[in-house]
Enzyme design. Structure first.
Site, PDB file in Angstrom:
ATOM      1  N   ASP A 416       0.918  -0.626   0.112  1.00 32.79           N
ATOM      2  CA  ASP A 416      -0.376   0.421   0.384  1.00 32.79           C
ATOM      3  C   ASP A 416       0.611   1.607  -0.515  1.00 32.79           C
ATOM      4  O   ASP A 416       2.148   1.130   0.471  1.00 32.79           O
ATOM      5  CB  ASP A 416      -1.350  -0.302   0.830  1.00 32.79           C
ATOM      6  CG  ASP A 416      -1.743   1.026   1.172  1.00 32.79           C
ATOM      7  OD1 ASP A 416      -2.355   1.744  -0.240  1.00 32.79           O
ATOM      8  OD2 ASP A 416      -2.403   1.134   2.098  1.00 32.79           O
ATOM      9  N   GLU A 419       2.377   5.372  -4.358  1.00 24.53           N
ATOM     10  CA  GLU A 419       2.695   5.955  -5.583  1.00 24.53           C
ATOM     11  C   GLU A 419       3.567   6.723  -5.058  1.00 24.53           C
ATOM     12  O   GLU A 419       4.112   7.168  -6.624  1.00 24.53           O
ATOM     13  CB  GLU A 419       1.403   7.141  -4.991  1.00 24.53           C
ATOM     14  CG  GLU A 419      -0.324   6.441  -4.808  1.00 24.53           C
ATOM     15  CD  GLU A 419      -0.344   5.200  -3.769  1.00 24.53           C
ATOM     16  OE1 GLU A 419       0.403   5.882  -2.788  1.00 24.53           O
ATOM     17  OE2 GLU A 419      -0.418   4.595  -4.070  1.00 24.53           O
ATOM     18  N   ASP A 490      -8.954   3.310  -3.226  1.00 28.61           N
ATOM     19  CA  ASP A 490      -9.393   3.493  -2.384  1.00 28.61           C
ATOM     20  C   ASP A 490     -11.198   4.290  -2.852  1.00 28.61           C
ATOM     21  O   ASP A 490     -11.279   5.385  -2.795  1.00 28.61           O
ATOM     22  CB  ASP A 490      -8.878   4.761  -1.588  1.00 28.61           C
ATOM     23  CG  ASP A 490      -8.180   3.996   0.031  1.00 28.61           C
ATOM     24  OD1 ASP A 490      -7.735   2.894  -0.016  1.00 28.61           O
ATOM     25  OD2 ASP A 490      -7.832   5.039  -0.138  1.00 28.61           O
TER      26      ASP A 490
HETATM   27  O1  MIG Z   1      -4.049   6.016   4.014  1.00 28.33           O
HETATM   28  O2  MIG Z   1      -3.657   0.838   5.746  1.00 28.33           O
HETATM   29  O3  MIG Z   1      -6.349   1.830   0.016  1.00 28.33           O
HETATM   30  O4  MIG Z   1      -6.468  -0.009   1.517  1.00 28.33           O
HETATM   31  O5  MIG Z   1      -7.222   0.413   4.047  1.00 28.33           O
HETATM   32  C1  MIG Z   1      -4.819   4.777   4.433  1.00 28.33           C
HETATM   33  C2  MIG Z   1      -4.517   1.941   5.274  1.00 28.33           C
HETATM   34  C3  MIG Z   1      -4.222   4.048   4.200  1.00 28.33           C
HETATM   35  C4  MIG Z   1      -5.395   3.232   2.234  1.00 28.33           C
HETATM   36  C5  MIG Z   1      -5.758   1.771   1.281  1.00 28.33           C
HETATM   37  C6  MIG Z   1      -7.023   0.649   2.316  1.00 28.33           C
HETATM   38  C7  MIG Z   1      -5.902   0.769   4.202  1.00 28.33           C
HETATM   39  C8  MIG Z   1      -5.680   2.118   3.544  1.00 28.33           C
HETATM   40  N1  MIG Z   1      -5.056   2.708   3.050  1.00 28.33           N
END
Ligand code: MIG
Length: 760
Positions: A416, A419, A490
């Site tokens: 995650d 980016e 998201d």
């Molecule tokens: O700033 O880890 O897209 O699936 O649950 C949010 C918490 C961070 C973004 C991910 C999402 C995840 C969440 N993350």
């Protein structure tokens, strides 16, 4: 705009044409008869490609090539012909592509662009009203630009995860991986991924344009003017692959030949997954897992979001709330659950924390522009550094820690925030990082941050666990499909996001990402019972099949909404499991043809005018058509079936294609059709993959008779690469009599004990 002037000189050596213009040089390389690279070294002599690896190139070049070039003095241009395509390189640096009959495929646009907008007209008005000078925003000149003629109604597909509808014509987009938590609307220019690959469809020829450049880039897809599409980039080279093929599957095949194909996943990873940001202790995770078994809803994993880490420190475990990881994993493993955990790249700055210590000591983090300190921004753990994944040493280091997770029993890794996301404003473009040993900046590396993080994860897992890695990522670039599955980040619990799922997953599939999914039920916001039902239905054939929701929103497990929802939910998760062998077969075929599991109708019915813009139906392979309800309150679905004869999966009712009709669709029903002549393998019910031996196979047949090649292996390890699989050809005739041929025999995978045929 790139200035070229007239052609001064040219040479052709093997498959490479080098052209010297008055003001620039261009190299045109013939990779195959249908893949031609146009390269203008505006920034570097090298391609520095992240999408096309040496190993991909070897594969491409194995397909053979032959080319010859002649100078056409009448037109003052060089004509380069392969066995299938003619590229014509003219004064001014214009490159045009034709088929061998001389029909135009893609021509460079010769005129001036009407304007180069960088900002929506509405925003312009707003900015002007706020007293900003907007004049310069109207005609930004970027150093890299390629403008190509399109027909006045030529549809354009692909572009990865971009929002909006399937046909990308009349949209503008940016390639700059972006984590924007607000509701992704059709107006969004960029999302998490950068896949600068477009597929254009002329009436008689489909072709692709892949612009391999990782800097911030822009597409105007016949929006500012109907007669051209424009690509531009802030920096880097013009590195265009013209990808012929003629029809969409061939173009996708060629593109994935070039950028690589997703390796076969473990079977269980294609099953159902449950997640929530906020399953905050062992009890919560265990209760959710057990509830799935109690309610007889199949499930493979209850995934661990950032809550499992100790203070959001990557590669740590919060023992206080989850107990010893090994104990929890073992307890759940006995019930068939596989641990899948999230990891974030942002590494907490904290004396004594091993990741910080190791990363700092070895110089593994991004550096400030002046190269005096490690670059700092903030994410979940607070002030953090960013691993510089462009270097093998850093990837290997990261990989060792990935190995520590798999040593603990983790079976899948979910990447995650890559980016990369940052809470204190975006990373400046002049932050320093490396591309292997070449010093460069974030400006070049931004769009491949997730790509490299996925590669680090995949390479480590593959070498260490001896099984096919499950890696899931949010951010990535063209070619990342070699290492990772994707989800679309998201989304929210909105009907418009359920609707967007279909074009988004189909577009990812057309760009070589066969394993893709969205957060079922919607991540942000509160889902509703009806929305959740329609979502599990519509997603039932998706390859990354996961319900996920955000901390703070209502809980989204099906049982939160009463027994009707549970019954509907169970029905469609079971439907997914029934068709697992078919989905797996498609993944097996994907190794050969690059085609995704979930496909837009236009992929196989290109000349059908309805298919070209159809956003609310999809095909699974070629044989199954899914027409989910994606509108609130709708109980009758308007279905379109393309050419051929189709049968309802549920009732066997026969429909002739090329027409619309209405089908009753109460909340528990999703219209699904099987094409005449299909033979489709299905499994018996199961709670999870591994619950019982998969030694029985059922073949669903639709009238007409036909045949199907079915693949069977152990579902986990890499021995299939050495031929350890069974391959069957099942043929069913008009009388439903089955003939089974064994095309390949596995060393250790037992063949089916029982195969039965049922007609629809
Ligand atoms: O700033 O880890 O897209 O699936 O649950 C949010 C918490 C961070 C973004 C991910 C999402 C995840 C969440 N993350």
């Amino acid at each position: 705009m790139i200035e070229f002037g007239k052609i001064l000189n040219w040479t052709m050596t093997d498959n490479v044409l080098s052209v010297e213009f008055e003001k620039n040089n261009m190299t045109i390389s013939v990779l195959t008869d249908e893949i031609i690279n146009v390269f203008v070294p505006l920034w570097a002599k090298e391609h520095y490609s992240k999408a096309v690896e040496e190993s991909d190139l070897e594969r491409v070049l194995r397909k053979g090539r032959s080319a010859n070039a002649v100078f056409n003095s009448e037109k003052s241009c060089i004509e380069l012909s392969t066995a299938k395509i003619k590229a014509v390189i003219c004064d001014g640096g214009y490159v045009d592509f034709y088929d061998l009959s001389g029909k135009e495929i893609s021509k460079a646009y010769r005129g001036e662009r009407v304007s180069r907008r960088t900002i929506g007209i509405f925003d312009m008005e707003l900015l002007a009203a706020e007293g900003h000078d907007t004049t310069g925003l109207l005609n930004i000149q970027r150093p890299v630009e390629d403008v190509r003629v399109v027909d006045s109604d030529e549809p354009i597909y692909g572009l990865g995860d971009k929002s909006g509808f399937l046909n990308k014509r009349s949209y503008e987009y940016e390639n700059w991986n972006t984590d924007d938590p607000s509701a992704h609307t059709e107006q969004f220019r960029s999302l998490y991924k950068s896949i600068p690959f477009a597929i254009c469809k002329k009436p008689e020829y489909a072709y692709g344009l892949f612009y391999d450049n990782t800097f911030h880039s822009y597409f105007d897809l016949a929006k500012e003017n109907a007669s051209y599409m424009a690509y531009s980039a802030d920096d880097g080279n013009l590195d265009l692959y013209f990808i012929g093929g003629g029809n969409i599957p061939a173009v996708v095949g060629n593109y994935t030949l070039l950028t690589g194909r997703a390796p076969l996943p473990q079977l269980w990873t294609l099953g159902y997954h449950q997640c929530r940001w906020g399953y905050s202790n062992a009890k919560d995770i265990t209760e959710v897992a057990e509830k799935f078994r109690e309610l007889d809803i199949p499930c493979e994993s209850v995934q661990y979001d950032i809550d499992y880490m100790d203070g959001y420190r990557v590669f740590t475990w919060n023992e206080k709330d989850y107990g010893p990881a090994g104990e929890l994993f073992e307890k759940l493993r006995l019930k068939g659950f596989k641990p899948v955990v999230i990891i974030d790249p942002g590494t907490k700055r904290e004396e004594g924390y091993f990741m910080y210590e190791e990363g700092t000591k070895n110089g593994y983090f991004f550096r400030n522009a002046d190269d005096t300190e490690d670059y700092v921004n903030a994410v979940w753990p607070g002030d953090s550094n960013y691993p510089d994944f462009g270097r093998k040493a850093v990837r290997d280091w990261w990989g060792e820690h990935v190995n520590s997770l798999t040593d603990m029993g983790v079976m899948g890794i979910w990447n995650d925030m890559n980016e990369p996301a940052s809470f204190k404003g975006p990373l400046p473009e002049d932050v320093i990082g490396y591309d292997e040993d070449r010093k460069t900046t974030h400006r070049e590396l931004h769009n491949v941050y997730g790509h490299y993080m996925s590669k680090a994860t995949y390479d480590a897992m593959k070498a260490h666990i001896g099984k096919r890695p499950l890696v899931i990522t949010r951010a990535c670039y063209s070619g990342s499909q070699k290492y990772t599955a994707v989800w679309t980040g998201d989304n929210q619990s909105l009907w418009s996001h359920l609707q967007m799922m279909i074009p988004q997953l189909c577009s990812l599939g057309m760009c070589g990402f066969p394993i893709a999914g969205v957060d079922i039920g919607g991540f942000g916001g509160d889902t509703t019972p009806e929305l959740l039902c329609r979502w599990i239905e519509a997603a039932a054939f998706s390859t990354f099949f996961r319900n996920h929701s955000a901390n703070g929103c209502i809980r989204q497990e099906p049982w939160q909404f009463g027994t009707e929802v549970v019954d509907i939910y169970r029905k469609f998760v079971k439907l997914h499991y029934r068709f697992l062998p078919y989905i797996y077969d498609l993944m097996h075929e994907e190794q050969e043809n690059g085609l995704p599991v979930m496909r837009p109708l236009v992929m196989h019915y290109e000349d059908d005018p309805v298919a070209r813009d159809l956003n609310d139906e999809y095909l699974v392979g070629e044989k199954i058509l899914v027409a989910p309800v994606v509108n609130q309150g709708e109980r009758v679905r308007k279905v379109y079936l393309p050419e051929g004869t189709w049968y309802s999966l549920w009732t066997g009712e026969k429909h002739e294609g090329r027409r619309y009709f209405l089908e009753e669709a109460p909340l528990d029903h999703m219209p699904v059709y099987i094409k005449a002549g299909s033979v489709i393998p299905v499994y018996e019910e199961m709670q999870y993959v591994g619950e019982k031996p998969l030694d029985k196979l059922t073949l669903i047949t639709a009238p007409g008779g036909g045949s199907f090649v079915h693949y069977q292996d152990g579902g986990e390890d890499l021995s299939y690469l050495e031929g350890n699989y069974n391959l069957y050809r099942f043929s069913v005739d008009e009388n439903k009599d089955l003939t089974a041929e064994l095309l390949n025999e596995a060393k250790t995978v037992p063949q089916y004990e029982k195969i039965r045929v049922v007609s629809i």
